[in-house]
Design a protein around this motif. Sequence first.
Motif, mmCIF file in Angstrom:
data_model
loop_
_atom_site.group_PDB
_atom_site.id
_atom_site.type_symbol
_atom_site.label_atom_id
_atom_site.label_comp_id
_atom_site.label_asym_id
_atom_site.label_seq_id
_atom_site.Cartn_x
_atom_site.Cartn_y
_atom_site.Cartn_z
ATOM 1 N N UNK A 205 43.475 27.543 27.575
ATOM 2 C CA UNK A 205 42.041 27.330 27.800
ATOM 3 C C UNK A 205 41.319 28.676 27.885
ATOM 4 N N UNK A 206 40.066 28.717 27.439
ATOM 5 C CA UNK A 206 39.306 29.957 27.572
ATOM 6 C C UNK A 206 39.095 30.262 29.053
ATOM 7 N N UNK A 207 38.989 31.505 29.372
ATOM 8 C CA UNK A 207 38.776 31.907 30.757
ATOM 9 C C UNK A 207 37.596 32.867 30.826
ATOM 10 N N UNK A 208 37.082 33.028 32.009
ATOM 11 C CA UNK A 208 35.944 33.918 32.213
ATOM 12 C C UNK A 208 36.340 35.028 33.176
ATOM 13 N N UNK A 209 35.763 36.165 32.971
ATOM 14 C CA UNK A 209 35.976 37.285 33.878
ATOM 15 C C UNK A 209 34.628 37.856 34.263
ATOM 16 N N UNK A 210 34.618 38.556 35.348
ATOM 17 C CA UNK A 210 33.417 39.275 35.759
ATOM 18 C C UNK A 210 33.443 40.647 35.112
ATOM 19 N N UNK A 211 32.273 41.255 34.942
ATOM 20 C CA UNK A 211 32.279 42.614 34.406
ATOM 21 C C UNK A 211 33.031 43.529 35.364
ATOM 22 N N UNK A 212 33.574 44.608 34.843
ATOM 23 C CA UNK A 212 34.307 45.562 35.665
ATOM 24 C C UNK A 212 33.442 46.190 36.740
ATOM 25 N N UNK A 213 34.084 46.605 37.775
ATOM 26 C CA UNK A 213 33.399 47.286 38.872
ATOM 27 C C UNK A 213 34.081 48.617 39.087
ATOM 28 N N UNK A 214 33.324 49.696 39.129
ATOM 29 C CA UNK A 214 33.857 51.012 39.402
ATOM 30 C C UNK A 214 33.464 51.398 40.807
ATOM 31 N N UNK A 215 34.449 51.619 41.644
ATOM 32 C CA UNK A 215 34.192 52.006 43.026
ATOM 33 C C UNK A 215 33.735 53.452 43.087
ATOM 34 N N UNK A 216 32.667 53.702 43.831
ATOM 35 C CA UNK A 216 32.208 55.067 44.026
ATOM 36 C C UNK A 216 32.726 55.663 45.324
ATOM 37 N N UNK A 217 33.288 54.849 46.196
ATOM 38 C CA UNK A 217 33.826 55.355 47.463
ATOM 39 C C UNK A 217 35.118 54.628 47.783
ATOM 40 N N UNK A 218 35.963 55.299 48.550
ATOM 41 C CA UNK A 218 37.206 54.650 48.944
ATOM 42 C C UNK A 218 36.921 53.571 49.974
ATOM 43 N N UNK A 219 37.820 52.620 50.068
ATOM 44 C CA UNK A 219 37.676 51.542 51.026
ATOM 45 C C UNK A 219 38.383 50.298 50.536
ATOM 46 N N UNK A 220 38.265 49.228 51.301
ATOM 47 C CA UNK A 220 38.853 47.948 50.942
ATOM 48 C C UNK A 220 37.747 47.048 50.414
ATOM 49 N N UNK A 221 37.937 46.550 49.228
ATOM 50 C CA UNK A 221 36.951 45.695 48.581
ATOM 51 C C UNK A 221 37.512 44.283 48.516
ATOM 52 N N UNK A 222 36.684 43.307 48.837
ATOM 53 C CA UNK A 222 37.103 41.908 48.834
ATOM 54 C C UNK A 222 36.155 41.085 47.970
ATOM 55 N N UNK A 223 36.683 40.050 47.363
ATOM 56 C CA UNK A 223 35.868 39.143 46.581
ATOM 57 C C UNK A 223 36.502 37.768 46.630
ATOM 58 N N UNK A 224 35.806 36.827 46.089
ATOM 59 C CA UNK A 224 36.367 35.478 45.978
ATOM 60 C C UNK A 224 36.535 35.153 44.510
ATOM 61 N N UNK A 225 37.504 34.300 44.246
ATOM 62 C CA UNK A 225 37.710 33.788 42.896
ATOM 63 C C UNK A 225 37.493 32.279 42.964
ATOM 64 N N UNK A 226 36.590 31.784 42.152
ATOM 65 C CA UNK A 226 36.281 30.359 42.146
ATOM 66 C C UNK A 226 36.294 29.836 40.712
ATOM 67 N N UNK A 227 36.908 28.652 40.564
ATOM 68 C CA UNK A 227 36.941 27.989 39.274
ATOM 69 C C UNK A 227 36.471 26.561 39.483
ATOM 70 N N UNK A 228 35.452 26.141 38.749
ATOM 71 C CA UNK A 228 34.822 24.833 38.937
ATOM 72 C C UNK A 228 35.677 23.682 38.403
ATOM 73 N N UNK A 229 36.680 24.002 37.633
ATOM 74 C CA UNK A 229 37.502 22.948 37.060
ATOM 75 C C UNK A 229 36.949 22.456 35.737
ATOM 76 N N UNK A 230 37.759 21.683 35.042
ATOM 77 C CA UNK A 230 37.325 21.077 33.784
ATOM 78 C C UNK A 230 38.095 19.762 33.603
ATOM 79 N N UNK A 231 38.061 19.191 32.426
ATOM 80 C CA UNK A 231 38.695 17.897 32.180
ATOM 81 C C UNK A 231 40.207 17.938 32.415
ATOM 82 N N UNK A 232 40.822 19.103 32.268
ATOM 83 C CA UNK A 232 42.274 19.208 32.386
ATOM 84 C C UNK A 232 42.745 19.923 33.656
ATOM 85 N N UNK A 233 41.821 20.556 34.382
ATOM 86 C CA UNK A 233 42.221 21.390 35.516
ATOM 87 C C UNK A 233 41.346 21.109 36.734
ATOM 88 N N UNK A 234 41.968 21.093 37.880
ATOM 89 C CA UNK A 234 41.246 20.888 39.135
ATOM 90 C C UNK A 234 40.501 22.158 39.540
#
Length: 162
Positions: free
Chosen positions: A5-34
Motif C-alpha cells: 500500500x502507498x504510505x505517507x511521510x512528513x517532510x524532513x526536520x533538521x534539528x538546530x539544537x540538541x535535545x530530545x524530540x518527540x512526535x506521534x505517528x497516526x494512521x487513519x486506516x483504510x479498507x484493508x488496515x485498521x
Amino acid sequence: VDPSAPYATSPGYTSLVEGTYRWTADYAGDANNNPVGSGCQEEQVIITQPAVQGCSPGYWKQDQHFDSYPVGVTSGMLMSDLGFENFDGKTVLQVLSTGGGGLNALGRIIAGAFLNAEAIDGFPGDGQDVVDAFNAVHEGTNDEYNALKAQYEALQDPCPLN
C-alpha cells in the motif's frame, strides 16, 4: 499494514539544537488496515550534536576570511539585498560587528548563520531558511530573539573552514 500500500511521510526536520524530540505517528486506516497511533513518548529521537557545525560571527567579520564568503555575497553587501528586513541600510560586515544584546545580538548570529548556510555543505537549511526565520521574528520580543539566536548559536564552532 499492507506493505504494497502507498504510505505517507512528513517532510524532513533538521534539528538546530540538541535535545530530545518527540512526535506521534497516526494512521487513519483504510479498507484493508485498521487505524493505529502512537503516544507522545513512544516516538522519539535524541539529538546530541548537529551533524555539521558552522563558523561564528567573529570568523565571518575578519577580512582574512572574506574569501570564504559564498559566491555572490560580500561583506559590503546590504543585509536588505539578501532579503533581511529591519537592518536600516547596514552591510553584512556592519551587522556582524554590531555590539549589544536583543536585536543586535540576534543580527550578528543571523548574519553568520546566513553565511554558514550558503557556504558550508551540510549546514542545516539554506540562506533563505535563515532569512525567513529572522523575518518572522524581527518585530517580536526579546524572548523570540533569544530563542532564534540560541538555535543558530548552537550550530557554531568548531568552524569547518580555514
